[in-house]
Enzyme design. Structure first.
Site, short mmCIF file in Angstrom:
data_model
loop_
_atom_site.label_atom_id
_atom_site.label_comp_id
_atom_site.label_asym_id
_atom_site.label_seq_id
_atom_site.Cartn_x
_atom_site.Cartn_y
_atom_site.Cartn_z
CG ASN A 1 5.94 -6.98 -24.95
OD1 ASN A 1 6.92 -7.50 -24.42
ND2 ASN A 1 6.02 -5.83 -25.61
NE ARG B 1 11.62 -0.08 -42.61
CZ ARG B 1 12.62 -0.96 -42.58
NH1 ARG B 1 13.13 -1.35 -41.42
NH2 ARG B 1 13.13 -1.44 -43.70
CG ASP B 2 6.92 -0.16 -33.22
OD1 ASP B 2 6.53 -1.16 -32.60
OD2 ASP B 2 6.60 1.02 -32.90
CG HIS C 1 2.60 -7.18 -31.59
ND1 HIS C 1 1.35 -7.20 -31.02
CD2 HIS C 1 3.37 -6.41 -30.79
CE1 HIS C 1 1.36 -6.47 -29.91
NE2 HIS C 1 2.58 -5.99 -29.75
P1 5GP Z 1 3.20 -3.84 -27.68
O1 5GP Z 1 3.40 -2.68 -26.76
O2 5GP Z 1 1.74 -4.25 -27.77
O3 5GP Z 1 4.10 -5.02 -27.45
O4 5GP Z 1 3.62 -3.33 -29.12
C1 5GP Z 1 2.77 -2.59 -29.93
C2 5GP Z 1 3.65 -1.84 -30.86
O5 5GP Z 1 2.85 -1.32 -31.92
C3 5GP Z 1 4.35 -0.64 -30.21
O6 5GP Z 1 5.76 -0.81 -30.30
C4 5GP Z 1 3.85 0.54 -31.01
O7 5GP Z 1 4.83 1.53 -31.22
C5 5GP Z 1 3.38 -0.09 -32.31
N1 5GP Z 1 2.33 0.64 -32.96
C6 5GP Z 1 1.22 1.17 -32.36
N2 5GP Z 1 0.45 1.76 -33.28
C7 5GP Z 1 1.07 1.59 -34.48
C8 5GP Z 1 0.73 1.99 -35.81
O8 5GP Z 1 -0.31 2.60 -36.09
N3 5GP Z 1 1.60 1.65 -36.80
C9 5GP Z 1 2.76 0.97 -36.54
N4 5GP Z 1 3.55 0.70 -37.59
N5 5GP Z 1 3.10 0.57 -35.29
C10 5GP Z 1 2.26 0.88 -34.28
#
Ligand code: 5GP
Length: 114
Positions: free
Chosen positions: A87, A29-30, A100
């Site tokens: 992304n 989960r995010d 991801h």
């Molecule tokens: P992006 O912005 O690169 O497409 O998505 C990265 C995602 O990773 C974001 O939605 C962010 O909330 C999530 N994220 C960042 N750090 C962590 C973390 O330490 N744990 C979890 N579970 N999600 C994270």
């Protein structure tokens, strides 16, 4: 020592709410959910961005999508609908340098996205 945040999650150096795992993929989960269901599906093998994918990764990417489909079903959002989002690089909002797949659902999604 793991070099990126998601490698630390794979290696259990930092905790995450893991919803699916096999030899190749991990889903959790995010930490900052943008919808009632917000799960990230990642390959265990580090791939920095979508631009680093090649023909040999076609099966991997397909299995990431299929894992998302299964998680959507187990989260109870398959019939209502959900969104998958990838992304690539900063202008698209990528902030973690390990590809991801975002699975988002549980609310109405706007289209077009912002
Ligand atoms: P992006 O912005 O690169 O497409 O998505 C990265 C995602 O990773 C974001 O939605 C962010 O909330 C999530 N994220 C960042 N750090 C962590 C973390 O330490 N744990 C979890 N579970 N999600 C994270």
């Amino acid at each position: 020592m793991s070099e990126d945040l998601f490698e630390k999650i794979i290696d259990r150096e930092i905790p995450a709410d893991i919803v699916f795992e096999n030899d190749e993929l991990l889903a959790f989960r995010d930490i900052n959910p943008q919808a009632p269901v917000h799960v990230l599906i990642i390959p265990k093998r580090k791939i920095r961005t979508l631009n680093d994918l090649d023909e040999d990764d076609a099966g991997l990417v397909g299995r990431m999508v299929l894992a998302a489909k299964e998680i959507a079903a187990s989260e109870g959002i398959a019939e209502d609908g959900y969104r998958l989002n990838l992304n690539c690089n900063e202008r698209a909002g990528q902030s973690v340098w390990h590809i991801h797949l975002h699975l988002l659902g549980g609310r109405k999604m706007d289209w077009p996205p912002g």
